[in-house]
Design a protein around this motif. Structure first.
Motif, PDB file in Angstrom:
ATOM      1  N   ASN A  56       0.855  -1.185   0.000  1.00 50.34           N
ATOM      2  CA  ASN A  56       0.000   0.000   0.000  1.00 50.34           C
ATOM      3  C   ASN A  56       0.887   1.231   0.000  1.00 50.34           C
ATOM      4  OD1 ASN A  56       0.856   0.458   2.647  1.00 50.34           O
ATOM      5  ND2 ASN A  56      -0.968  -0.424   3.559  1.00 50.34           N
ATOM      6  N   ASP A  57       0.295   2.409   0.185  1.00 50.22           N
ATOM      7  CA  ASP A  57       1.076   3.651   0.148  1.00 50.22           C
ATOM      8  C   ASP A  57       2.122   3.714   1.252  1.00 50.22           C
ATOM      9  OD1 ASP A  57      -0.371   4.440  -2.026  1.00 50.22           O
ATOM     10  OD2 ASP A  57      -1.759   5.698  -0.883  1.00 50.22           O
ATOM     11  N   ALA A  58       1.846   3.115   2.398  1.00 49.70           N
ATOM     12  CA  ALA A  58       2.742   3.221   3.541  1.00 49.70           C
ATOM     13  C   ALA A  58       3.850   2.181   3.546  1.00 49.70           C
ATOM     14  CB  ALA A  58       1.945   3.120   4.842  1.00 49.70           C
ATOM     15  N   GLY A  59       3.720   1.092   2.770  1.00 49.02           N
ATOM     16  CA  GLY A  59       4.779   0.107   2.801  1.00 49.02           C
ATOM     17  C   GLY A  59       4.462  -1.171   2.058  1.00 49.02           C
ATOM     18  N   ARG A  60       5.383  -2.144   2.219  1.00 54.45           N
ATOM     19  CA  ARG A  60       5.281  -3.447   1.567  1.00 54.45           C
ATOM     20  C   ARG A  60       5.685  -4.538   2.549  1.00 54.45           C
ATOM     21  NH1 ARG A  60       9.171  -1.538  -3.023  1.00 54.45           N
ATOM     22  NH2 ARG A  60       9.522  -0.073  -1.376  1.00 54.45           N
ATOM     23  N   ILE A  61       5.054  -5.692   2.412  1.00 56.53           N
ATOM     24  CA  ILE A  61       5.384  -6.851   3.233  1.00 56.53           C
ATOM     25  C   ILE A  61       5.772  -7.990   2.293  1.00 56.53           C
ATOM     26  CG2 ILE A  61       4.544  -8.548   4.896  1.00 56.53           C
ATOM     27  CD1 ILE A  61       2.553  -6.443   5.874  1.00 56.53           C
ATOM     28  N   TYR A  62       6.926  -8.608   2.560  1.00 56.30           N
ATOM     29  CA  TYR A  62       7.415  -9.753   1.802  1.00 56.30           C
ATOM     30  C   TYR A  62       7.414 -10.953   2.744  1.00 56.30           C
ATOM     31  CZ  TYR A  62       9.287  -6.095  -1.266  1.00 56.30           C
ATOM     32  OH  TYR A  62       9.438  -5.012  -2.083  1.00 56.30           O
ATOM     33  N   LEU A  63       6.753 -12.053   2.349  1.00 52.51           N
ATOM     34  CA  LEU A  63       6.700 -13.257   3.179  1.00 52.51           C
ATOM     35  C   LEU A  63       7.422 -14.401   2.491  1.00 52.51           C
ATOM     36  CD1 LEU A  63       2.990 -13.225   4.364  1.00 52.51           C
ATOM     37  CD2 LEU A  63       4.992 -12.519   5.648  1.00 52.51           C
ATOM     38  N   CYS A  64       8.249 -15.115   3.261  1.00 48.06           N
ATOM     39  CA  CYS A  64       8.926 -16.327   2.790  1.00 48.06           C
ATOM     40  C   CYS A  64       8.746 -17.398   3.852  1.00 48.06           C
ATOM     41  CB  CYS A  64      10.405 -16.052   2.549  1.00 48.06           C
ATOM     42  SG  CYS A  64      10.668 -14.997   1.124  1.00 48.06           S
ATOM     43  N   ASP A  65       9.231 -18.587   3.574  1.00 49.71           N
ATOM     44  CA  ASP A  65       9.085 -19.676   4.539  1.00 49.71           C
ATOM     45  C   ASP A  65       9.833 -19.391   5.836  1.00 49.71           C
ATOM     46  OD1 ASP A  65       7.505 -21.082   2.802  1.00 49.71           O
ATOM     47  OD2 ASP A  65       9.174 -22.213   1.950  1.00 49.71           O
TER      48      ASP A  65
END
Length: 162
Positions: A56-65
């Motif tokens: 979104n405008d405020a940030g990003r989330i990256y998920l891995c195992d």
């Protein structure tokens, strides 16, 4: 004589009672204060985290195992609130290392927490340019760290503003 003294004192008291003229200026232009725009973030993420899961405008989330990476931009001014948002802990509970590079103040800290998949190790960097707090945080399982090929020091060292 009393009459002259009374008139003299009355005139001295009334001398300070002068009206001051008030001026007002009118302009055809609408003057709007300019809000600071967030700067761009540069970071070298591990190869397997190519696409963000949530953005979104405020940030990003990256998920891995084995880990999750969060990049976010928060309003500056209250560092305690930013640290609380990232780690869930107050500044007094953390050991925060502060350095300055160029015109940006850099705060680094680590913490541990209990998660759904067991104990989690968190590490974060906050860059403060006096307008915004640019945050990079990683939450990972410390037991799987030995198997990982990711050099986290490289990732955090690459975090900067463009």
């Amino acid at each position: 004589m009393k009459k002259y003294c009374s008139i003299f004192l009355l005139s001295i008291l009334l001398c300070g009672c002068t009206a001051q003229e008030t001026m007002e200026t009118i302009s055809d232009e609408i003057l709007v204060s300019v809000m600071a725009q967030p700067r761009d973030i540069s970071v070298e993420l591990p190869g397997e985290t190519a696409l963000p899961v949530v953005e979104n405008d405020a940030g990003r989330i990256y998920l891995c195992d084995e880990y999750e990476i969060v990049l976010q931009t928060l309003d500056a001014g209250d560092l305690d609130r930013t640290l609380q948002t990232i780690s869930g802990m107050e500044k007094q509970q953390l050991t925060v290392m502060e350095t300055v590079q160029d015109d940006v103040t850099r705060y680094e800290f680590v913490w541990t927490s209990a998660g759904e998949r067991g104990e989690q190790l968190g590490r974060a960097v906050v860059l403060d340019d006096s307008n915004f707090h640019y945050c990079l945080s990683v939450l990972r399982n410390p037991e799987r760290a030995e198997k990982s090929q990711i050099n986290w020091n490289q990732v955090f060292d690459s975090f900067s503003l463009v």
